[in-house]
Scaffold this motif. Structure first.
Motif, PDB file in Angstrom:
ATOM      1  N   PRO A 297       0.819  -1.226   0.000  1.00 47.34           N
ATOM      2  CA  PRO A 297       0.000   0.000   0.000  1.00 47.34           C
ATOM      3  C   PRO A 297       0.847   1.267   0.000  1.00 47.34           C
ATOM      4  O   PRO A 297       1.910   1.321   0.611  1.00 47.34           O
ATOM      5  CB  PRO A 297      -0.808  -0.102   1.288  1.00 47.34           C
ATOM      6  N   ASP A 298       0.357   2.260  -0.671  1.00 48.85           N
ATOM      7  CA  ASP A 298       1.022   3.563  -0.733  1.00 48.85           C
ATOM      8  C   ASP A 298       0.493   4.428   0.407  1.00 48.85           C
ATOM      9  O   ASP A 298      -0.711   4.640   0.513  1.00 48.85           O
ATOM     10  CB  ASP A 298       0.720   4.214  -2.080  1.00 48.85           C
ATOM     11  N   ALA A 299       1.371   4.921   1.245  1.00 47.54           N
ATOM     12  CA  ALA A 299       0.972   5.725   2.404  1.00 47.54           C
ATOM     13  C   ALA A 299       0.309   7.035   1.994  1.00 47.54           C
ATOM     14  O   ALA A 299      -0.389   7.653   2.789  1.00 47.54           O
ATOM     15  CB  ALA A 299       2.180   6.003   3.289  1.00 47.54           C
ATOM     16  N   ARG A 300       0.505   7.471   0.766  1.00 48.00           N
ATOM     17  CA  ARG A 300      -0.093   8.732   0.312  1.00 48.00           C
ATOM     18  C   ARG A 300      -1.552   8.573  -0.093  1.00 48.00           C
ATOM     19  O   ARG A 300      -2.258   9.554  -0.265  1.00 48.00           O
ATOM     20  CB  ARG A 300       0.697   9.293  -0.862  1.00 48.00           C
ATOM     21  N   ILE A 301      -2.014   7.334  -0.254  1.00 49.95           N
ATOM     22  CA  ILE A 301      -3.398   7.064  -0.663  1.00 49.95           C
ATOM     23  C   ILE A 301      -4.245   6.855   0.592  1.00 49.95           C
ATOM     24  O   ILE A 301      -3.958   5.991   1.405  1.00 49.95           O
ATOM     25  CB  ILE A 301      -3.481   5.813  -1.567  1.00 49.95           C
ATOM     26  N   LYS A 302      -5.307   7.645   0.740  1.00 48.92           N
ATOM     27  CA  LYS A 302      -6.158   7.570   1.930  1.00 48.92           C
ATOM     28  C   LYS A 302      -7.092   6.363   1.897  1.00 48.92           C
ATOM     29  O   LYS A 302      -7.382   5.770   2.918  1.00 48.92           O
ATOM     30  CB  LYS A 302      -6.990   8.847   2.077  1.00 48.92           C
ATOM     31  N   ASN A 303      -7.586   6.018   0.733  1.00 45.65           N
ATOM     32  CA  ASN A 303      -8.534   4.912   0.609  1.00 45.65           C
ATOM     33  C   ASN A 303      -7.965   3.926  -0.413  1.00 45.65           C
ATOM     34  O   ASN A 303      -8.301   3.967  -1.590  1.00 45.65           O
ATOM     35  CB  ASN A 303      -9.907   5.439   0.186  1.00 45.65           C
ATOM     36  N   GLU A 304      -7.102   3.042   0.061  1.00 48.30           N
ATOM     37  CA  GLU A 304      -6.387   2.111  -0.817  1.00 48.30           C
ATOM     38  C   GLU A 304      -7.337   1.174  -1.567  1.00 48.30           C
ATOM     39  O   GLU A 304      -7.146   0.891  -2.747  1.00 48.30           O
ATOM     40  CB  GLU A 304      -5.388   1.290   0.003  1.00 48.30           C
ATOM     41  N   LYS A 305      -8.380   0.721  -0.890  1.00 53.05           N
ATOM     42  CA  LYS A 305      -9.339  -0.198  -1.508  1.00 53.05           C
ATOM     43  C   LYS A 305     -10.022   0.465  -2.711  1.00 53.05           C
ATOM     44  O   LYS A 305     -10.132  -0.123  -3.786  1.00 53.05           O
ATOM     45  CB  LYS A 305     -10.376  -0.633  -0.473  1.00 53.05           C
ATOM     46  N   GLN A 306     -10.456   1.705  -2.531  1.00 53.60           N
ATOM     47  CA  GLN A 306     -11.105   2.420  -3.626  1.00 53.60           C
ATOM     48  C   GLN A 306     -10.097   2.702  -4.746  1.00 53.60           C
ATOM     49  O   GLN A 306     -10.429   2.580  -5.922  1.00 53.60           O
ATOM     50  CB  GLN A 306     -11.715   3.730  -3.131  1.00 53.60           C
ATOM     51  N   TYR A 307      -8.882   3.055  -4.370  1.00 51.88           N
ATOM     52  CA  TYR A 307      -7.830   3.331  -5.350  1.00 51.88           C
ATOM     53  C   TYR A 307      -7.606   2.113  -6.251  1.00 51.88           C
ATOM     54  O   TYR A 307      -7.593   2.232  -7.479  1.00 51.88           O
ATOM     55  CB  TYR A 307      -6.538   3.717  -4.623  1.00 51.88           C
ATOM     56  N   GLN A 308      -7.460   0.950  -5.654  1.00 50.10           N
ATOM     57  CA  GLN A 308      -7.234  -0.275  -6.421  1.00 50.10           C
ATOM     58  C   GLN A 308      -8.429  -0.596  -7.324  1.00 50.10           C
ATOM     59  O   GLN A 308      -8.263  -1.016  -8.467  1.00 50.10           O
ATOM     60  CB  GLN A 308      -6.937  -1.448  -5.481  1.00 50.10           C
ATOM     61  N   ALA A 309      -9.639  -0.404  -6.800  1.00 51.90           N
ATOM     62  CA  ALA A 309     -10.837  -0.668  -7.586  1.00 51.90           C
ATOM     63  C   ALA A 309     -10.894   0.249  -8.810  1.00 51.90           C
ATOM     64  O   ALA A 309     -11.268  -0.192  -9.906  1.00 51.90           O
ATOM     65  CB  ALA A 309     -12.087  -0.491  -6.730  1.00 51.90           C
ATOM     66  N   LEU A 310     -10.532   1.501  -8.629  1.00 51.80           N
ATOM     67  CA  LEU A 310     -10.540   2.448  -9.747  1.00 51.80           C
ATOM     68  C   LEU A 310      -9.501   2.082 -10.798  1.00 51.80           C
ATOM     69  O   LEU A 310      -9.753   2.192 -11.999  1.00 51.80           O
ATOM     70  CB  LEU A 310     -10.325   3.875  -9.241  1.00 51.80           C
TER      71      LEU A 310
ATOM     72  N   ARG B  47      -6.465  10.862  -6.999  1.00 44.46           N
ATOM     73  CA  ARG B  47      -7.191  12.090  -6.694  1.00 44.46           C
ATOM     74  C   ARG B  47      -8.562  11.771  -6.102  1.00 44.46           C
ATOM     75  O   ARG B  47      -8.981  12.369  -5.112  1.00 44.46           O
ATOM     76  CB  ARG B  47      -7.327  12.931  -7.970  1.00 44.46           C
ATOM     77  N   ILE B  48      -9.250  10.793  -6.669  1.00 44.88           N
ATOM     78  CA  ILE B  48     -10.566  10.418  -6.170  1.00 44.88           C
ATOM     79  C   ILE B  48     -10.451   9.759  -4.795  1.00 44.88           C
ATOM     80  O   ILE B  48     -11.204  10.074  -3.879  1.00 44.88           O
ATOM     81  CB  ILE B  48     -11.278   9.486  -7.173  1.00 44.88           C
ATOM     82  N   ALA B  49      -9.505   8.841  -4.648  1.00 48.74           N
ATOM     83  CA  ALA B  49      -9.353   8.108  -3.386  1.00 48.74           C
ATOM     84  C   ALA B  49      -8.869   9.002  -2.248  1.00 48.74           C
ATOM     85  O   ALA B  49      -9.026   8.645  -1.080  1.00 48.74           O
ATOM     86  CB  ALA B  49      -8.396   6.937  -3.575  1.00 48.74           C
ATOM     87  N   ASN B  50      -8.301  10.147  -2.560  1.00 48.35           N
ATOM     88  CA  ASN B  50      -7.790  11.048  -1.525  1.00 48.35           C
ATOM     89  C   ASN B  50      -8.743  12.165  -1.147  1.00 48.35           C
ATOM     90  O   ASN B  50      -8.421  12.988  -0.298  1.00 48.35           O
ATOM     91  CB  ASN B  50      -6.451  11.654  -1.948  1.00 48.35           C
ATOM     92  N   THR B  51      -9.921  12.226  -1.754  1.00 48.27           N
ATOM     93  CA  THR B  51     -10.878  13.246  -1.346  1.00 48.27           C
ATOM     94  C   THR B  51     -11.368  12.927   0.066  1.00 48.27           C
ATOM     95  O   THR B  51     -11.422  11.763   0.461  1.00 48.27           O
ATOM     96  CB  THR B  51     -12.084  13.329  -2.307  1.00 48.27           C
ATOM     97  N   PRO B  52     -11.700  13.941   0.852  1.00 45.09           N
ATOM     98  CA  PRO B  52     -12.104  13.708   2.245  1.00 45.09           C
ATOM     99  C   PRO B  52     -13.289  12.756   2.395  1.00 45.09           C
ATOM    100  O   PRO B  52     -13.368  12.021   3.366  1.00 45.09           O
ATOM    101  CB  PRO B  52     -12.481  15.100   2.753  1.00 45.09           C
ATOM    102  N   ASP B  53     -14.177  12.722   1.443  1.00 41.90           N
ATOM    103  CA  ASP B  53     -15.337  11.845   1.544  1.00 41.90           C
ATOM    104  C   ASP B  53     -15.207  10.625   0.638  1.00 41.90           C
ATOM    105  O   ASP B  53     -16.194  10.052   0.208  1.00 41.90           O
ATOM    106  CB  ASP B  53     -16.616  12.609   1.229  1.00 41.90           C
TER     107      ASP B  53
END
Length: 79
Positions: free
Chosen positions: A2-15, A27-33
């Protein structure tokens, strides 16, 4: 790993799996919501220019400070 810079790793991988570029997926996975389901937001046409600008800032749209309301909406829709 996992990349520590990505807030939502699961969503990042899915995208990434559905074809998003690494930049856009991050960019999408790091938005606050990120990952929250909604659908309760009012349409962009009803937002103020300031609200659109702040949203563009959240998702990292370049050149947003030079955009008018119409261009902000156009840039936000694919994000």
């Amino acid at each position: 790993m996992p990349d520590a810079r990505i807030k939502n790793e699961k969503q990042y991988q899915a995208l990434l799996e559905i074809g998003y570029s690494k930049e856009k997926a991050a960019r999408i996975a790091n938005t606050p919501d990120a990952g929250e389901k909604g659908g309760n937001a009012k349409p962009y046409d009803l937002w103020t220019k300031e609200e659109l600008y702040q949203q563009a800032r959240k998702v990292g749209i370049p050149g947003r400070s030079y955009m008018n309301k119409k261009n902000l909406i156009k840039s936000l829709r694919p994000n």
